[in-house]
Motif scaffolding. Structure first.
Motif, PDB file in Angstrom:
ATOM      1  N   ASN A 155       0.841  -1.203   0.000  1.00  0.00           N
ATOM      2  CA  ASN A 155       0.000   0.000   0.000  1.00  0.00           C
ATOM      3  C   ASN A 155       0.869   1.242   0.000  1.00  0.00           C
ATOM      4  O   ASN A 155       1.810   1.342   0.779  1.00  0.00           O
ATOM      5  N   GLY A 156       0.521   2.169  -0.843  1.00  0.00           N
ATOM      6  CA  GLY A 156       1.211   3.454  -0.810  1.00  0.00           C
ATOM      7  C   GLY A 156       2.589   3.449  -1.437  1.00  0.00           C
ATOM      8  O   GLY A 156       3.318   4.429  -1.338  1.00  0.00           O
ATOM      9  N   GLY A 169       3.273   3.515  -4.543  1.00  0.00           N
ATOM     10  CA  GLY A 169       3.306   4.425  -5.687  1.00  0.00           C
ATOM     11  C   GLY A 169       2.908   3.752  -6.994  1.00  0.00           C
ATOM     12  O   GLY A 169       3.121   4.301  -8.068  1.00  0.00           O
ATOM     13  N   LYS A 170       2.290   2.583  -6.905  1.00  0.00           N
ATOM     14  CA  LYS A 170       1.890   1.856  -8.123  1.00  0.00           C
ATOM     15  C   LYS A 170       0.848   2.647  -8.904  1.00  0.00           C
ATOM     16  O   LYS A 170       0.997   2.884 -10.105  1.00  0.00           O
ATOM     17  N   THR A 171      -0.214   3.044  -8.201  1.00  0.00           N
ATOM     18  CA  THR A 171      -1.275   3.791  -8.865  1.00  0.00           C
ATOM     19  C   THR A 171      -0.743   5.103  -9.432  1.00  0.00           C
ATOM     20  O   THR A 171      -1.065   5.497 -10.551  1.00  0.00           O
ATOM     21  N   THR A 172       0.100   5.756  -8.644  1.00  0.00           N
ATOM     22  CA  THR A 172       0.656   7.027  -9.106  1.00  0.00           C
ATOM     23  C   THR A 172       1.452   6.834 -10.394  1.00  0.00           C
ATOM     24  O   THR A 172       1.376   7.651 -11.311  1.00  0.00           O
ATOM     25  N   GLN A 200      -1.125  -5.969  -5.841  1.00  0.00           N
ATOM     26  CA  GLN A 200      -0.619  -6.377  -4.527  1.00  0.00           C
ATOM     27  C   GLN A 200      -0.595  -7.889  -4.436  1.00  0.00           C
ATOM     28  O   GLN A 200       0.096  -8.463  -3.612  1.00  0.00           O
ATOM     29  N   LYS A 235      -8.362  -2.175   2.725  1.00  0.00           N
ATOM     30  CA  LYS A 235      -8.317  -1.034   1.846  1.00  0.00           C
ATOM     31  C   LYS A 235      -9.717  -0.574   1.446  1.00  0.00           C
ATOM     32  O   LYS A 235     -10.593  -1.376   1.195  1.00  0.00           O
TER      33      LYS A 235
HETATM   34  N1  ATP Z   1      -4.416  12.590  -4.522  1.00  0.00           N
HETATM   35  C1  ATP Z   1      -3.376  12.451  -3.687  1.00  0.00           C
HETATM   36  N2  ATP Z   1      -2.927  13.522  -3.000  1.00  0.00           N
HETATM   37  C2  ATP Z   1      -1.886  13.397  -2.160  1.00  0.00           C
HETATM   38  N3  ATP Z   1      -1.212  12.252  -1.947  1.00  0.00           N
HETATM   39  C3  ATP Z   1      -1.605  11.145  -2.589  1.00  0.00           C
HETATM   40  C4  ATP Z   1      -2.721  11.194  -3.505  1.00  0.00           C
HETATM   41  N4  ATP Z   1      -2.893   9.955  -4.010  1.00  0.00           N
HETATM   42  C5  ATP Z   1      -1.943   9.178  -3.452  1.00  0.00           C
HETATM   43  N5  ATP Z   1      -1.166   9.892  -2.605  1.00  0.00           N
HETATM   44  C6  ATP Z   1      -0.023   9.377  -1.838  1.00  0.00           C
HETATM   45  O1  ATP Z   1       0.904   8.835  -2.737  1.00  0.00           O
HETATM   46  C7  ATP Z   1       1.476   7.666  -2.214  1.00  0.00           C
HETATM   47  C8  ATP Z   1       1.398   6.560  -3.242  1.00  0.00           C
HETATM   48  O2  ATP Z   1       0.043   6.272  -3.475  1.00  0.00           O
HETATM   49  P1  ATP Z   1      -0.445   5.258  -4.577  1.00  0.00           P
HETATM   50  O3  ATP Z   1      -1.909   5.346  -4.607  1.00  0.00           O
HETATM   51  O4  ATP Z   1       0.307   5.494  -5.822  1.00  0.00           O
HETATM   52  O5  ATP Z   1       0.013   3.872  -3.961  1.00  0.00           O
HETATM   53  P2  ATP Z   1      -0.302   2.408  -4.432  1.00  0.00           P
HETATM   54  O6  ATP Z   1       0.991   1.724  -4.558  1.00  0.00           O
HETATM   55  O7  ATP Z   1      -1.196   2.395  -5.592  1.00  0.00           O
HETATM   56  O8  ATP Z   1      -1.039   1.840  -3.180  1.00  0.00           O
HETATM   57  P3  ATP Z   1      -2.313   0.899  -3.077  1.00  0.00           P
HETATM   58  O9  ATP Z   1      -1.800  -0.478  -3.122  1.00  0.00           O
HETATM   59  O10 ATP Z   1      -2.878   1.241  -1.760  1.00  0.00           O
HETATM   60  O11 ATP Z   1      -3.216   1.224  -4.212  1.00  0.00           O
HETATM   61  C9  ATP Z   1       0.765   7.373  -0.921  1.00  0.00           C
HETATM   62  O12 ATP Z   1       1.596   7.772   0.133  1.00  0.00           O
HETATM   63  C10 ATP Z   1      -0.450   8.233  -0.970  1.00  0.00           C
HETATM   64  O13 ATP Z   1      -0.792   8.676   0.318  1.00  0.00           O
END
Ligand code: ATP
Ligand code: MG
Lengths: 272, 318
Positions: A45-46, A48-51, A208, A262
């Motif tokens: 989680n977190g 940065g995959k989605t980002t 994940q 989640k």
């Molecule tokens: N809109 C936003 N504004 C500010 N911070 C964000 C935003 N979206 C995500 N983040 C932060 O960016 C970081 C990476 O988030 P991201 O969603 O990319 O993770 P992830 O790997 O996809 O996690 P998950 O498995 O929970 O989906 C996290 O610390 C999150 O809090």
């Protein structure tokens, strides 16, 4: 960098991404997806995959995020400045985490929204709807149901089917396994594999569920805290001791269950 | 005792004894109701697609009507003036998207709301500068709209129907029907519903929010122009008309901010009830309750159904 000397469909070079002008989330991520490849981005989680996926599709912008450094190339052309509309036209589409089916539209209307950017006429679009139904027969049964009322698995199929309607060369698939029973997860990944082989769609998927992802992907990147900490062929990653311990849960603890807590759906962040 | 009689008995006795008057009052209510519904529809379209509460909707009604009569006064033939007014609403939609919505995307709704207040005063200023501030007469005849009235002998009396009112109701019906087909059957309409439902999902499949916003503001502009013509034909074309547009607020409270059927039904309810209240209960308080009764009704309504009659069903299956 590619083994066979071809240009990859997608090449990300050392990107940084921030939210709200200050929150640095990606700290130099590089990765590649070869022509007709299936590549997985793994991480907790977190991580940065989605980002990363949103940086490619530029949906980041709607969340007050932006790419501040590095470059992203799709089919050899820079795409950091393109909006999602333009990118979908060029053949790269994202299936968002949490499916995001349009609840008050029927399944078939959802599929039709996927064809929004196409200009090749109704006939071609209807033919592609039938094609989607051959991959997802269940959607055909539910074609007139509102997407808000179908099951989670069907919604995931609807979201993938909708993306297919844009005739993509590449789909960015964010956590397709989320909240689904193991059997359904396998079913979805089987279809991903068939789409990859028969429709020649490349996939970059964030997961994940490391186990399934490494079974279907050919290559994987492991992301931690906005950095790629390891990458390699899927087979090699499966055998790696650290991956086994931290991501495959083979050490015997129930680490994997954290994904259940989640949030299921992110509410609209409408202009907020 | 007499007061209670006046409130609870006498109006109904009158309705019973003079049914022709009742029909007349209901007709007036129906016509006002369709126009309120049109104004509310403009609000709903914009609110659904862009999450913006458009404070300037009332002024768009005036601005549309004013452009039309203003152009005619400059010597442009009536029908050409109508076409040009439609074009002006298009330019307005395009400019609002380019100058207001696009730069302010991702800002808080309240900031966008403030921006529409700015737009409101900008349009007033612009309208006065180009066409002058004095009230004008709608070019009803020149546009081929009917004049005069039909008198029907019925129910032991007379019911008089203004032809322009009948035309207003018909045009409103055609507009609403046209919009319904547009939203339910076309590619753009589907995209618009997608944006209203889940703008991120819409974005992800390549729907351009900017394009949808332009289209929606244009549709709201056309609706505003039509309302302005109809309303202008019944009174004058002046900025006072925008007060009438504020009646859309109680309509929206009744119908829900996101519901198109809600705007229509809400408009009719407000139209009927204000005319009935004015005619049968107004004399009790010595006159004009029409101006505030809708707000009063909306307030009462808020206690019981804050989401509106047709507040969009929230699908929640988790
Ligand atoms: N809109 C936003 N504004 C500010 N911070 C964000 C935003 N979206 C995500 N983040 C932060 O960016 C970081 C990476 O988030 P991201 O969603 O990319 O993770 P992830 O790997 O996809 O996690 P998950 O498995 O929970 O989906 C996290 O610390 C999150 O809090
Ligand atoms: Mg994620």
């Amino acid at each position: 960098m590619s083994d066979n000397g071809q240009t990859p469909v997608l090449r990300i070079n050392n990107i940084e991404a921030i939210y709200d002008h200050v929150i640095l989330v990606l700290k130099g991520v590089s990765l590649e997806v070869p022509e007709k490849g299936i590549v997985a981005i793994l991480g907790a989680n977190g991580a940065g995959k989605t980002t990363t996926l949103k940086a490619i599709s530029n949906l980041l912008h709607a969340e007050r995020g932006e790419v501040t450094k590095g470059s992203i190339e799709f089919k050899g052309e820079r795409i950091e400045k393109l909006n999602p509309n333009e990118l979908v036209r060029r053949g790269c589409i994202q299936v968002m985490e949490g499916r995001h089916c349009i609840e008050h539209l029927t399944v078939e209307e959802n599929l039709l929204t996927g064809a929004f950017t196409r200009k090749d006429g109704r006939g071609a679009i209807s033919a592609d709807i039938e094609l989607v139904y051959t991959y997802f027969p269940r959607l055909k049964e539910r074609r007139t149901s509102l997407a808000g009322y179908i099951s989670g698995g069907e919604q995931q199929m609807c979201a993938i089917g909708r993306a297919l309607m844009s005739r993509p060369d590449m789909i960015l698939l964010d956590e397709p396994s989320m909240g689904l029973a193991p059997q359904l997860v396998e079913e979805i990944f089987e279809i991903v594999k068939r789409l990859n082989e028969q429709e020649e769609v490349s996939f970059l998927l964030a997961e994940q569920n490391t186990n399934v992802a490494l079974k279907y992907a050919k290559y994987g990147y492991i992301l931690e805290n906005g950095r790629v900490v390891m990458d390699g062929d899927a087979a090699a990653l499966r055998e790696n001791e650290d991956v086994k311990e931290f991501y495959l849960g083979i050490a015997g603890d129930n680490r994997k269950s954290f994904k259940e807590v989640k949030h299921y759906k992110r509410r609209k962040r409408w202009l907020a | 005792m007499e007061l209670l009689y006046g409130i609870f008995v006498d109006p109904f006795v009158q309705m019973w004894e003079f049914p022709d008057l009742l029909v007349q009052v209901l007709w007036e209510g129906f016509v006002s109701g369709t126009l309120y519904a049109l104004i509310a529809l403009g609000f709903v379209l914009i609110f659904k697609a862009s999450g913006v509460f458009n404070f300037a909707q009332g002024i768009m009604v005036v601005f549309g009507a004013l452009s039309l009569v203003g152009l005619y006064a400059f010597g442009v033939p009536a029908y050409l003036a109508l076409i040009l007014s439609i074009a002006i609403m298009g330019v307005l939609a395009y400019s609002v998207e380019r100058v207001v919505l696009r730069p302010l995307v991702n800002q808080e709704p309240i900031i966008l709301f403030m921006a529409t207040i700015g737009l409101n005063y900008f349009l007033i200023g612009l309208g006065e500068m180009i066409f002058g501030g004095e009230p004008k007469t709608m070019i009803t005849e020149e546009l081929g709209l009917p004049k005069g009235a039909w008198d029907f002998e019925m129910l032991g009396g007379f019911v008089s129907i203004q032809r322009i009112d009948a035309a207003a109701a018909i045009i409103a019906g055609i507009l609403v029907g046209g919009l319904a087909i547009f939203f339910n059957k076309t590619r753009i309409g589907r995209a618009l519903r997608a944006v209203a439902d889940d703008h991120q999902a819409a974005l992800s499949v390549g729907i351009s929010l900017n394009q949808i916003w332009r289209i929606v503001w244009f549709a709201a502009g056309i609706v505003a122009l039509a309302t302005g013509i109809m309303w202008g034909a019944r009174s004058d074309v002046s900025f006072a008309l925008s007060i009438v547009a504020l009646k859309a607020l109680p309509v929206l409270i009744l119908g829900g901010f996101t519901s198109i059927p809600g705007a229509i039904i809400g408009g009719l309810i407000i139209g009927f009830s204000e005319k009935l209240a004015e005619f049968y209960w107004g004399p009790l308080v010595g006159g004009s309750i029409e101006s505030w009764f809708p707000y009063f009704l909306a307030l009462i309504f808020l206690w019981f159904r804050p989401q509106g009659l047709f507040g969009e069903k929230i699908i929640d299956r988790v």
